[in-house]
Design a protein around this motif. Structure first.
Motif, PDB file in Angstrom:
ATOM      1  N   GLY A 420      38.852  49.043  19.319  1.00  0.00           N
ATOM      2  CA  GLY A 420      39.717  49.441  21.159  1.00  0.00           C
ATOM      3  C   GLY A 420      39.144  48.936  22.103  1.00  0.00           C
ATOM      4  O   GLY A 420      39.904  48.425  23.254  1.00  0.00           O
ATOM      5  N   ALA A 421      37.939  48.907  21.781  1.00  0.00           N
ATOM      6  CA  ALA A 421      37.077  48.033  22.790  1.00  0.00           C
ATOM      7  C   ALA A 421      37.930  46.305  23.375  1.00  0.00           C
ATOM      8  O   ALA A 421      38.003  46.148  24.595  1.00  0.00           O
ATOM      9  N   VAL A 422      37.916  45.494  22.253  1.00  0.00           N
ATOM     10  CA  VAL A 422      37.982  44.396  22.524  1.00  0.00           C
ATOM     11  C   VAL A 422      39.618  44.066  22.517  1.00  0.00           C
ATOM     12  O   VAL A 422      39.666  43.294  23.174  1.00  0.00           O
ATOM     13  N   ARG A 423      40.411  45.220  22.028  1.00  0.00           N
ATOM     14  CA  ARG A 423      42.063  45.324  22.071  1.00  0.00           C
ATOM     15  C   ARG A 423      41.712  44.889  23.669  1.00  0.00           C
ATOM     16  O   ARG A 423      42.721  44.336  24.557  1.00  0.00           O
ATOM     17  N   SER A 424      41.338  46.594  24.761  1.00  0.00           N
ATOM     18  CA  SER A 424      41.553  46.529  25.927  1.00  0.00           C
ATOM     19  C   SER A 424      40.786  45.357  26.447  1.00  0.00           C
ATOM     20  O   SER A 424      41.982  45.239  27.947  1.00  0.00           O
ATOM     21  N   GLY A 425      39.850  44.975  26.309  1.00  0.00           N
ATOM     22  CA  GLY A 425      39.476  43.645  26.645  1.00  0.00           C
ATOM     23  C   GLY A 425      41.175  41.776  27.053  1.00  0.00           C
ATOM     24  O   GLY A 425      41.313  42.073  27.799  1.00  0.00           O
ATOM     25  N   MET A 426      41.156  42.206  25.532  1.00  0.00           N
ATOM     26  CA  MET A 426      42.460  41.030  25.483  1.00  0.00           C
ATOM     27  C   MET A 426      43.747  41.023  26.559  1.00  0.00           C
ATOM     28  O   MET A 426      44.344  40.722  26.704  1.00  0.00           O
ATOM     29  N   GLU A 427      43.806  42.295  26.391  1.00  0.00           N
ATOM     30  CA  GLU A 427      45.134  42.617  26.700  1.00  0.00           C
ATOM     31  C   GLU A 427      44.941  42.687  28.395  1.00  0.00           C
ATOM     32  O   GLU A 427      45.836  42.281  29.061  1.00  0.00           O
ATOM     33  N   CYS A 428      43.681  42.651  29.029  1.00  0.00           N
ATOM     34  CA  CYS A 428      44.198  42.836  30.465  1.00  0.00           C
ATOM     35  C   CYS A 428      43.601  41.433  30.265  1.00  0.00           C
ATOM     36  O   CYS A 428      44.336  40.885  31.438  1.00  0.00           O
ATOM     37  N   ALA A 429      42.893  40.081  29.462  1.00  0.00           N
ATOM     38  CA  ALA A 429      43.129  39.001  30.047  1.00  0.00           C
ATOM     39  C   ALA A 429      44.353  38.147  30.485  1.00  0.00           C
ATOM     40  O   ALA A 429      44.655  37.523  31.231  1.00  0.00           O
ATOM     41  N   ARG A 430      45.089  38.621  29.308  1.00  0.00           N
ATOM     42  CA  ARG A 430      46.473  38.706  29.258  1.00  0.00           C
ATOM     43  C   ARG A 430      47.722  38.827  30.119  1.00  0.00           C
ATOM     44  O   ARG A 430      48.364  37.922  30.948  1.00  0.00           O
ATOM     45  N   ARG A 431      47.250  40.139  31.243  1.00  0.00           N
ATOM     46  CA  ARG A 431      48.055  40.204  32.354  1.00  0.00           C
ATOM     47  C   ARG A 431      47.113  39.608  33.602  1.00  0.00           C
ATOM     48  O   ARG A 431      48.178  39.255  33.650  1.00  0.00           O
ATOM     49  N   VAL A 432      45.760  39.359  32.632  1.00  0.00           N
ATOM     50  CA  VAL A 432      45.559  37.663  34.530  1.00  0.00           C
ATOM     51  C   VAL A 432      46.630  36.956  34.695  1.00  0.00           C
ATOM     52  O   VAL A 432      46.703  36.073  35.008  1.00  0.00           O
ATOM     53  N   VAL A 433      45.693  36.197  32.992  1.00  0.00           N
ATOM     54  CA  VAL A 433      47.157  34.851  32.737  1.00  0.00           C
ATOM     55  C   VAL A 433      48.197  35.275  33.074  1.00  0.00           C
ATOM     56  O   VAL A 433      48.748  34.195  33.828  1.00  0.00           O
ATOM     57  N   ALA A 434      49.517  35.638  33.125  1.00  0.00           N
ATOM     58  CA  ALA A 434      50.408  36.848  32.780  1.00  0.00           C
ATOM     59  C   ALA A 434      50.707  36.269  34.537  1.00  0.00           C
ATOM     60  O   ALA A 434      51.254  35.685  35.393  1.00  0.00           O
ATOM     61  N   GLN A 435      49.844  37.103  35.447  1.00  0.00           N
ATOM     62  CA  GLN A 435      49.851  37.226  37.058  1.00  0.00           C
ATOM     63  C   GLN A 435      49.954  35.557  37.221  1.00  0.00           C
ATOM     64  O   GLN A 435      50.364  35.556  38.587  1.00  0.00           O
ATOM     65  N   SER A 436      49.094  35.142  36.295  1.00  0.00           N
ATOM     66  CA  SER A 436      48.364  33.398  37.408  1.00  0.00           C
ATOM     67  C   SER A 436      49.931  32.815  36.777  1.00  0.00           C
ATOM     68  O   SER A 436      49.481  32.007  38.465  1.00  0.00           O
ATOM     69  N   ALA A 437      50.153  33.044  36.324  1.00  0.00           N
ATOM     70  CA  ALA A 437      51.117  32.293  35.919  1.00  0.00           C
ATOM     71  C   ALA A 437      52.110  32.461  37.359  1.00  0.00           C
ATOM     72  O   ALA A 437      52.834  31.511  37.510  1.00  0.00           O
ATOM     73  N   ARG A 438      52.754  33.478  37.694  1.00  0.00           N
ATOM     74  CA  ARG A 438      53.648  33.731  37.905  1.00  0.00           C
ATOM     75  C   ARG A 438      53.345  33.587  40.203  1.00  0.00           C
ATOM     76  O   ARG A 438      53.610  33.375  40.742  1.00  0.00           O
ATOM     77  N   ARG A 439      52.223  33.999  40.119  1.00  0.00           N
ATOM     78  CA  ARG A 439      51.624  33.290  41.690  1.00  0.00           C
ATOM     79  C   ARG A 439      51.452  31.793  42.058  1.00  0.00           C
ATOM     80  O   ARG A 439      51.787  31.026  42.634  1.00  0.00           O
ATOM     81  N   ALA A 440      51.347  31.295  40.919  1.00  0.00           N
ATOM     82  CA  ALA A 440      51.267  29.877  40.647  1.00  0.00           C
ATOM     83  C   ALA A 440      52.352  28.396  40.940  1.00  0.00           C
ATOM     84  O   ALA A 440      53.715  29.169  41.254  1.00  0.00           O
TER      85      ALA A 440
END
Ligand code: FAD
Length: 440
Positions: A420-440
Motif C-alpha cells: 500500500g505504501a509503495v503504490r501510494s508513492g508511485m501514484e504521487c510520482a505519476r501525478r507530479v509527472v503529469a502535472q509537470s508535463a501540463r505546466r511545461a
C-alpha cells in the motif's frame, strides 16, 4: 527541470523518489531518522542486525516487484520465492491444520488445497470452499461490515474461524475480526488467491528488510543525481498563493521545490500541516485513524534449529506465527509474531519473553533453550483496518496545489502494508509527472 521534495524516507517516500528519478525529475528526500526504511528498516541490537519487525511479503505485491524490476534489481537477488503452505500447530488438544496449494490455476489452486486440507472437518472444508468461491467473485461492498459478520454470513464454524480465518486476518490486516473491515479483507483474499497462482507465493527476503528495497532504492536515487538528507526533520510545509513551495527543516534550512510529497503516517503529517487553513478537512480525516501494535520476539537458537516451513501458525498461544529466518542467512533465528492489540501489551517485557519461550517449547519440545532473545513491540505498527475505514482514507491529492500525500494510510484499498505504501508513492510520482508535463 521540475524539483520534487519528498518528506519521509519510508517505503512510500522511497517509491515516489525512485519513480520520479526514473522520469528525470530532480529529487530531494528528507528523512528525520538516521536511516531509510521507516517502519520497515534494519536496526542494530548488541552488535547484530535485525528487521524492525517481522514482515510478510507475498507474490501479489506487484508494486514492489515492478519497482525492483524498473531499478534493474532481479527478484531472485532479493527474494526466495516459495509456494504458500499453511501449517498451524495447536497447544490445545486440536490436531495440526495444514494445507498446500495444488498445481492448478487460481483460484482452483486454493480450492484444491482446501479440499485436501488436514485438520479441518469435512463440513468446515466445504464451508471454507464455498466462502472462497464467493470471495473470489465478490465486488466492492455497498456498505462495509466486520470480518466477524462476514464469517457469520458465510456460515463459517467457530473452528474454521479460529484456526483459519482469524490468523489470516491478523497477519494481513493486523486488526481483530470484530473490528476488521470485510471490504479490505475480501480485497486481500482476491488479490492473493483469485487471479494468478504466483500471487500467493511467499517471498522470503534473502538479506532482511533493508536489502529488500531501501538499500537498492537509495543506490538508484543517488545514482540518478537525487539527494537524500538523513537526520533532517521537516517542521513546516511552505505554501505561497495556495501552492506548496517547499518546507522548513528543524535546523532552519529552507528547501524550495515545485512539488512536495508528504510521505508520512497521519500523526507526522498532522504536525506539518497544523494551522494550515486549506488543509483543515484533510487534517480532520487524518485524525480519524486508530492504530494497532505488532510485537516480534526474535529468538536465537543453535543453528540446527529449523521449522519445517518458512512460517508456521500457532493456535491457542499469544504468538500467532513463528517464522524461520534461515532463508535470510540467519539459521537458528526464529521470529515469533503477535499481531494486533491484546493482553500481551500489558505484560512486562521479561514475562512476555518467558511466555513465548514456553509456548515454543510446548510446540517444539525437541528444541534447546534459546541463546538470545530480543523483543520489539511497536505500538503504532499499522493503522487499524477497521470497518468503514476505506471511506475515510484520503487520496494522494491535497487541497494545496503541488502538495501530494503518500503513505500506507492513503486510499489504495490495501491494508496498512508495504505494498500500500509503495503504490501510494508511485501514484504521487505519476501525478507530479503529469502535472509537470501540463505546466511545461
Ligand atoms: C512490526 C511491523 C510489522 C509489519 N508487518 C508487515 C507485514 O508483514 N507486511 C506488510 O506489508 N507490512 C507490514 N507492516 C507495515 C509496513 O511496515 C508499513 O505499512 C510501511 O512500512 C509504511 O511505510 P510508509 O512509508 O507509509 O510510512 P513509514 O514507514 O512510517 O515512513 C515514514 C517516514 O517518515 C519519517 N518522518 C516522520 N516525520 C518526518 C518529518 N517531519 N520529516 C522527515 N521525515 C519524517 C519517519 O522517520 C519515517 O521514516 C508492518 C509494520 C510494523 C511496524
Amino acid at each position: 527541470m521540475t524539483r520534487a521534495l519528498i518528506i519521509g524516507g519510508g517505503w512510500s517516500g522511497l517509491a515516489a523518489a525512485v519513480e520520479l528519478c526514473r522520469q528525470q525529475i530532480e529529487v530531494t528526500l528528507v528523512e528525520a531518522a538516521g536511516r531509510l526504511g521507516g517502519r520497515a528498516a534494519r536496526i542494530q541490537h548488541r552488535g547484530r542486525e535485525y528487521d524492525s519487525g517481522q514482515h510478510l511479503v507475498i507474490g501479489a505485491y506487484h508494486g514492489i516487484l515492478g519497482l525492483l524490476a524498473a531499478m534493474g534489481v532481479s527478484e531472485d537477488a532479493v527474494f526466495e520465492r516459495r509456494p504458500f503452505e499453511m501449517v498451524s500447530l495447536s497447544v490445545r488438544s486440536a490436531p495440526p491444520l495444514s494445507f498446500r496449494l495444488v498445481d492448478l490455476p487460481a483460484p482452483f489452486h486454493l480450492l484444491g488445497g482446501l479440499f485436501g486440507a488436514e485438520g479441518l472437518s469435512r463440513a468446515d472444508k466445504w464451508g471454507a470452499l464455498r466462502f472462497c468461491l464467493a470471495a473470489a467473485r465478490s465486488k466492492d461492498l455497498r456498505e462495509d461490515f466486520t470480518v466477524q459478520e462476514l464469517m457469520y454470513r458465510h456460515g463459517q464454524s467457530p473452528e474454521s474461524v479460529s484456526r483459519l480465518w482469524e490468523p489470516i486476518c491478523l497477519a494481513t490486516l493486523n486488526t481483530p475480526l470484530h473490528e476488521a473491515s470485510a471490504e479490505i479483507f475480501l480485497r486481500v483474499l482476491r488479490d492473493v488467491f483469485a487471479y494468478d497462482r504466483r500471487d500467493s507465493d511467499l517471498l522470503l527476503p534473502r538479506r532482511g528488510l533493508a536489502g529488500m528495497f531501501p538499500e537498492p532504492a537509495q543506490k538508484y536515487i543517488e545514482g540518478r543525481g537525487g539527494r537524500i538528507l538523513l537526520n533532517s526533520r521537516a517542521t513546516r510545509l511552505e505554501i505561497s498563493r495556495g501552492m506548496a513551495t517547499g518546507a522548513m527543516l528543524a535546523d532552519g534550512t529552507r528547501l524550495d521545490a515545485d512539488h512536495v510529497i508528504l510521505a508520512l503516517p497521519p500523526p507526522a503529517c498532522l504536525h506539518l500541516i497544523e494551522g494550515c487553513v486549506p488543509m483543515r478537512l484533510l487534517a480532520q480525516r487524518l485524525t480519524g485513524f486508530d492504530y494497532a501494535p505488532i510485537c516480534t520476539v526474535y529468538l536465537r537458537y543453535s543453528s540446527d534449529v529449523r521449522l519445517d516451513f518458512p512460517m508456521v501458525g500457532l493456535h491457542g498461544t499469544l504468538a500467532q506465527w513463528a517464522f524461520d529466518l534461515s532463508s535470510s542467512g540467519e539459521p537458528g533465528l526464529i521470529a515469533a509474531v503477535i499481531s494486533g492489540p491484546g493482553e500481551h501489551m500489558e505484560l512486562e517485557r521479561g514475562v512476555l519473553q518467558q511466555r513465548i519461550v514456553a509456548e515454543l517449547a510446548t510446540c517444539f519440545p525437541h528444541w534447546p533453550a534459546p541463546e538470545e532473545i530480543f523483543t520489539l513491540c511497536e505500538k503504532r505498527a499499522t493503522f487499524l483496518s477497521r470497518q468503514g475505514i476505506n471511506s475515510q482514507r484520503p487520496g494522494v491529492e491535497t487541497p494545496v496545489e503541488a502538495c501530494w500525500l503518500a503513505g500506507d494510510a492513503v486510499a489504495t484499498g490495501y491494508p496498512s502494508t508495504l505494498e500500500g505504501a509503495v503504490r501510494s508513492g508511485m501514484e504521487c510520482a505519476r501525478r507530479v509527472v503529469a502535472q509537470s508535463a501540463r505546466r511545461a
